[in-house]
Motif scaffolding. Structure first.
Motif, mmCIF file in Angstrom:
data_model
loop_
_atom_site.group_PDB
_atom_site.id
_atom_site.type_symbol
_atom_site.label_atom_id
_atom_site.label_comp_id
_atom_site.label_asym_id
_atom_site.label_seq_id
_atom_site.Cartn_x
_atom_site.Cartn_y
_atom_site.Cartn_z
ATOM 1 N N LYS A 1 27.146 28.233 17.132
ATOM 2 C CA LYS A 1 26.593 27.413 16.052
ATOM 3 C C LYS A 1 27.544 26.262 15.710
ATOM 4 O O LYS A 1 27.156 25.093 15.685
ATOM 5 C CB LYS A 1 26.373 28.306 14.830
ATOM 6 C CG LYS A 1 25.822 27.606 13.595
ATOM 7 C CD LYS A 1 25.216 28.593 12.609
ATOM 8 C CE LYS A 1 24.980 27.982 11.235
ATOM 9 N NZ LYS A 1 26.122 28.181 10.305
ATOM 10 N N TYR A 2 28.813 26.602 15.500
ATOM 11 C CA TYR A 2 29.802 25.598 15.134
ATOM 12 C C TYR A 2 29.933 24.546 16.231
ATOM 13 O O TYR A 2 30.047 23.360 15.974
ATOM 14 C CB TYR A 2 31.159 26.253 14.870
ATOM 15 C CG TYR A 2 31.216 27.064 13.601
ATOM 16 C CD1 TYR A 2 30.149 27.050 12.697
ATOM 17 C CD2 TYR A 2 32.329 27.838 13.294
ATOM 18 C CE1 TYR A 2 30.198 27.804 11.536
ATOM 19 C CE2 TYR A 2 32.390 28.587 12.127
ATOM 20 C CZ TYR A 2 31.309 28.574 11.255
ATOM 21 O OH TYR A 2 31.369 29.308 10.103
ATOM 22 N N LYS A 3 29.931 25.051 17.469
ATOM 23 C CA LYS A 3 30.131 24.140 18.592
ATOM 24 C C LYS A 3 28.972 23.145 18.700
ATOM 25 O O LYS A 3 29.184 21.979 19.067
ATOM 26 C CB LYS A 3 30.250 24.960 19.895
ATOM 27 C CG LYS A 3 30.958 24.232 21.004
ATOM 28 C CD LYS A 3 32.440 24.042 20.717
ATOM 29 C CE LYS A 3 33.070 23.162 21.774
ATOM 30 N NZ LYS A 3 34.506 22.965 21.517
ATOM 31 N N SER A 4 27.785 23.603 18.389
ATOM 32 C CA SER A 4 26.647 22.689 18.488
ATOM 33 C C SER A 4 26.642 21.697 17.328
ATOM 34 O O SER A 4 26.259 20.542 17.486
ATOM 35 C CB SER A 4 25.334 23.482 18.540
ATOM 36 O OG SER A 4 25.080 24.072 17.282
ATOM 37 N N GLU A 5 27.121 22.158 16.162
ATOM 38 C CA GLU A 5 27.146 21.257 15.001
ATOM 39 C C GLU A 5 28.298 20.267 15.084
ATOM 40 O O GLU A 5 28.176 19.121 14.677
ATOM 41 C CB GLU A 5 27.246 22.072 13.706
ATOM 42 C CG GLU A 5 25.965 22.827 13.363
ATOM 43 C CD GLU A 5 26.163 23.748 12.162
ATOM 44 O OE1 GLU A 5 27.175 23.581 11.442
ATOM 45 O OE2 GLU A 5 25.313 24.637 11.952
ATOM 46 N N PHE A 6 29.441 20.748 15.613
ATOM 47 C CA PHE A 6 30.628 19.888 15.717
ATOM 48 C C PHE A 6 31.195 19.948 17.133
ATOM 49 O O PHE A 6 32.141 20.694 17.392
ATOM 50 C CB PHE A 6 31.690 20.336 14.708
ATOM 51 C CG PHE A 6 31.196 20.393 13.299
ATOM 52 C CD1 PHE A 6 31.138 19.244 12.519
ATOM 53 C CD2 PHE A 6 30.752 21.598 12.753
ATOM 54 C CE1 PHE A 6 30.674 19.298 11.210
ATOM 55 C CE2 PHE A 6 30.284 21.649 11.447
ATOM 56 C CZ PHE A 6 30.230 20.500 10.669
ATOM 57 N N PRO A 7 30.613 19.177 18.018
ATOM 58 C CA PRO A 7 31.028 19.261 19.425
ATOM 59 C C PRO A 7 32.510 18.961 19.628
ATOM 60 O O PRO A 7 33.119 19.437 20.582
ATOM 61 C CB PRO A 7 30.165 18.195 20.094
ATOM 62 C CG PRO A 7 29.016 17.980 19.174
ATOM 63 C CD PRO A 7 29.562 18.180 17.804
ATOM 64 N N ASN A 8 33.094 18.201 18.724
ATOM 65 C CA ASN A 8 34.504 17.851 18.899
ATOM 66 C C ASN A 8 35.468 18.898 18.337
ATOM 67 O O ASN A 8 36.661 18.837 18.574
ATOM 68 C CB ASN A 8 34.798 16.501 18.242
ATOM 69 C CG ASN A 8 34.114 15.379 18.988
ATOM 70 O OD1 ASN A 8 33.951 15.450 20.210
ATOM 71 N ND2 ASN A 8 33.681 14.356 18.261
#
Lengths: 215, 215
Positions: free
Chosen positions: A72-79
DNA sequence: TGAAAAACAGTGGTATACCACTAGAGCTAT
DNA sequence: ATAGCTCTAGTGGTATACCACTGTTTTTCA
């Protein structure tokens, strides 16, 4: 070295206060990393995710699955770089986290040095796996290899060729001449190999390659 | 590179004309090596030994044992580098030659590149073993290991320690900090390790160490 | 046949390894 | 007790690896 570089902004999400305390004290005297956020529940840290460069994430949070959270986090904040810091030293978990976009995976007994290195490495965009984690994956890779499913990174034909020549003690220049390609190309392949194998340098590349049975 | 450096003066002693011809043509176009003497019997080459930097020596000369010859030449001309170039690919011969002071050991199917490298390497004072030779010694080392007699190079405690850290992907600087010794010391140990293992670089050191079971 | 993957190649650095050489201190076994 | 290792440390240099970043060409295969 006199430079006014930005500190790496790190967040921690972990059930246990003791872990947070440990990380804080480990990173307290470091002047390239600053812990800007620490919490025992995701609600407290989520509003600050956008501020972070790197987050240390536990798997066994009491209310939610860290593996899903990672995705979830990775998709919301790719960086945002995500390092899994957990006491689960199981291949299935490690693979799940990496599949879901985790950039690093550390066992909780990690030494300060390694923690710092993990943060710096992932911050720079490279994957970092703890020593125990790496060994586990290698062992698993060799075993599952026989079962036709392996964690061995997929190398291209050329990459395998170059890897063999590196192990054979040839320099990039010599490899370039042998294969009739430019030095730059060999260097590029070498960088890709290093990244795919999760190695930090030649020594690691050779070690991992041999343990994977690539040599 | 414009330099007027001295060519390496090489001699050949081999029963077979065909071998001499092969070496001559292999080295003909090389501008750092010059073959100044070639013979099929020792009587012809011995008067010129003092002129040579490196000699390529066969083992199975028809009248005399090359192994003894190696010892003799080495004692008479300590600065002469001796490379054994032979079709005997047997551990016993290899060990015998190395015990008797040989600086290199090549199988006769050696490629031009490797021949040149062997000459240059031994000329610089380092040992050079052909690829097949190395593999053979390693295999032998592992087998005889169980029999309490091994060809595995004897490493000191500190050297083993440092070797392990190198394989563990640490840089010299990191090793120095970890062991509380200076960078120079680590570099020295590394050089000694490299020489003892007969490796050309980090990649070789790691490969050989792992195959020897040192890691 | 068109998109994706792989291979190729460059710039412009910095970091690290490699190397020959010397040499003192400490330990260690005949 | 002394010769021979081991460990330590330095100088001063060169060669090689490492790295981010960008881009073109070629190959592969769905």
């Amino acid at each position: 070295m006199i430079s006014v570089k930005q500190k790496i902004k790190v967040g921690i999400l972990d059930d246990h206060h003791i872990v947070i305390q440990g990380v804080l004290s480990s990173l307290a005297n470091n002047n390239s990393i600053s812990v800007v956020s620490a919490a025992t529940a995701k609600e407290y840290i989520e509003p600050e995710l956008h501020l972070l460069d790197v987050i240390l994430l536990d798997i066994n949070l009491n209310d939610v699955d860290g593996v899903d959270l990672c995705k979830k986090y990775k998709s919301e904040f790719p960086n945002l770089k995500i390092i899994c810091l957990t006491s689960f030293l199981q291949v299935s978990f490690i693979k799940a986290m990496l599949r879901n976009g985790a950039d690093g995976y550390l066992f909780k007994n990690v030494a300060t040095d390694e923690l710092i290195e993990a943060i710096e490495t992932t911050y720079k965009g490279k994957r970092y796996l703890g020593k125990e984690v790496n060994e586990l994956l290698i062992k698993d890779g060799m075993e599952t290899n026989k079962n036709r499913r392996s964690f061995i990174p997929k190398l291209t034909r050329r990459e395998k060729e170059i890897l063999a020549l590196i192990i054979d003690e040839m320099t990039n220049q010599q490899i370039a001449e042998k294969l009739f390609i430019s030095l730059s190309t060999v260097e590029t392949h070498r960088m890709n190999l290093s990244a795919k194998l999760g190695a930090k340098n030649t020594a690691g590349m050779v070690r991992i390659a041999i343990k994977f049975g690539l040599a």
